[in-house]
Design an enzyme around this catalytic site. Sequence first.
Site, PDB file in Angstrom:
ATOM      1  N   LYS A  35       0.846  -1.203   0.000  1.00 33.60           N
ATOM      2  CA  LYS A  35       0.000   0.000   0.000  1.00 33.60           C
ATOM      3  C   LYS A  35       0.880   1.252   0.000  1.00 33.60           C
ATOM      4  CE  LYS A  35      -0.403  -0.229   5.005  1.00 33.60           C
ATOM      5  NZ  LYS A  35      -1.219  -0.776   6.110  1.00 33.60           N
ATOM      6  N   TYR A 264      19.826  28.297   9.698  1.00 45.80           N
ATOM      7  CA  TYR A 264      18.765  29.188  10.176  1.00 45.80           C
ATOM      8  C   TYR A 264      18.657  29.154  11.689  1.00 45.80           C
ATOM      9  CZ  TYR A 264      16.867  29.725   5.441  1.00 45.80           C
ATOM     10  OH  TYR A 264      16.689  30.023   4.130  1.00 45.80           O
TER      11      TYR A 264
HETATM   12  C1  LIG Z   1      -0.475  -1.932   6.525  1.00 49.96           C
HETATM   13  C2  LIG Z   1      -1.089  -3.201   6.925  1.00 49.96           C
HETATM   14  C3  LIG Z   1      -0.299  -4.312   7.216  1.00 49.96           C
HETATM   15  C4  LIG Z   1       1.219  -4.242   7.246  1.00 49.96           C
HETATM   16  O1  LIG Z   1       1.601  -3.629   8.443  1.00 49.96           O
HETATM   17  P1  LIG Z   1       3.145  -3.525   8.866  1.00 49.96           P
HETATM   18  O2  LIG Z   1       3.097  -2.980  10.231  1.00 49.96           O
HETATM   19  O3  LIG Z   1       3.776  -2.583   7.901  1.00 49.96           O
HETATM   20  O4  LIG Z   1       3.687  -4.893   8.761  1.00 49.96           O
HETATM   21  C5  LIG Z   1      -0.925  -5.495   7.502  1.00 49.96           C
HETATM   22  N1  LIG Z   1      -2.277  -5.584   7.520  1.00 49.96           N
HETATM   23  C6  LIG Z   1      -3.074  -4.540   7.273  1.00 49.96           C
HETATM   24  C7  LIG Z   1      -4.546  -4.689   7.316  1.00 49.96           C
HETATM   25  C8  LIG Z   1      -2.512  -3.309   6.966  1.00 49.96           C
HETATM   26  O5  LIG Z   1      -3.297  -2.260   6.720  1.00 49.96           O
END
Ligand SMILES: *Cc1c(COP(=O)(O)O)cnc(C)c1O
Length: 376
Positions: A35, A264
């Site tokens: 994702k 800065y």
């Molecule tokens: C993002 C997600 C994962 C992966 O999570 P990590 O902490 O990056 O391993 C797994 N299951 C669901 C439903 C997610 O949304």
Amino acid sequence: MPRPILATIHLESFRHNIKRLKQSNPQSNLWAVVKANAYGHGIERVFKGIQAADGIALLDLEEAIKVRQLGWRGPILLLEGVFEARDLEMCSRYHLWHTVHCDEQIDMLAAHKTHEGHRVFLKMNTGMNRLGFAPHSYQSAWTRLNALPQVDEISLMTHFSDGDTANGIIHPMEIFDKVTQDLPGERTVCNSAATLLHLPSSNIPVNKQLQTSSDWIRPGIAMYGASPDYPQHTAQDWGLEPTMTLSAKIIGIQNLSAGDSVGYGSSFTAQHDMRVGIVACGYADGYPRICPTGTPVLIDGHSSRTIGRVSMDMLCVDLSHLKSSGMGSVVTLWGKATNGAIISIDEVAAKAQTLGYELMCSVTQRVPFVIEDLDL
Ligand SMILES: *Cc1c(COP(=O)(O)O)cnc(C)c1O
């Protein structure tokens, strides 16, 4: 010449991390969670590195279609399911499996005209309280789905809020096991944290129930070589390798005398004579502005630190002890240096009061990417 900053994607590290996760969980299939454009790495860029995964999980229909167009014929799971009825047409057309987390999604399925039997993952809310059916309504949701001609197979799913703590999954797992004990179907419960801390791979006492409950693991962050429970464990503790390196070159040198400031707000003042490198990386590239003086970097593979404030296009590093580094030296902000030294994204993230997840996702458009594939 383009501005000397670069994000390098290490396909070998993807292969290594997936192998590591699979070897220690040989009983489970593995969803590669990609994702958010593969946690900022770019789905197209990582695609060749994740071929050993059993399925690809993501949120966005467009990303799912992209994965099909790249040639992936295996399972694809939409982790939040569909957002509107016509998304189901895409699921039928591209053979996408999808999460069902609410009654409205069941209603959409019931009204969906299809010849394609859908594979759905029915999600239970075991305490995260974002998406999913409450335990008491889970079985009736299952029964309703099971009666639909549109549904071919139902798998069972939950997501932990506290998978990164030693006892964080005991209670939700009890709920999940109790409610699903008489239901058929594959189970998927573990993100990276739960996979590493609670499955047999772990060096922490195994939760026996979980062994039987994980037909599919769902690692995201571990696949990208960061630790889900830093600082309890580092990525190195878990045997993971970074999949992204952010590096930039030194484009200027300043010699400070005691009392001189840099950057800065003059937030850093030299206590003694110092040589300072000005690096072509700033917050507009995705390096956190909040990183304080002392955030670790590698310069030509040697340890050093940032000094002063991170600005939009530049940051400053201490060169005092690195006599042979100077103009054109490569500064590794996170990831791997060419001499093999590593600076973990988790360490930099901790300095910025955030997580490796956020840093990976935040590298900006103007940063050029290259793919390193040692398997060519
Ligand atoms: C993002 C997600 C994962 C992966 O999570 P990590 O902490 O990056 O391993 C797994 N299951 C669901 C439903 C997610 O949304």
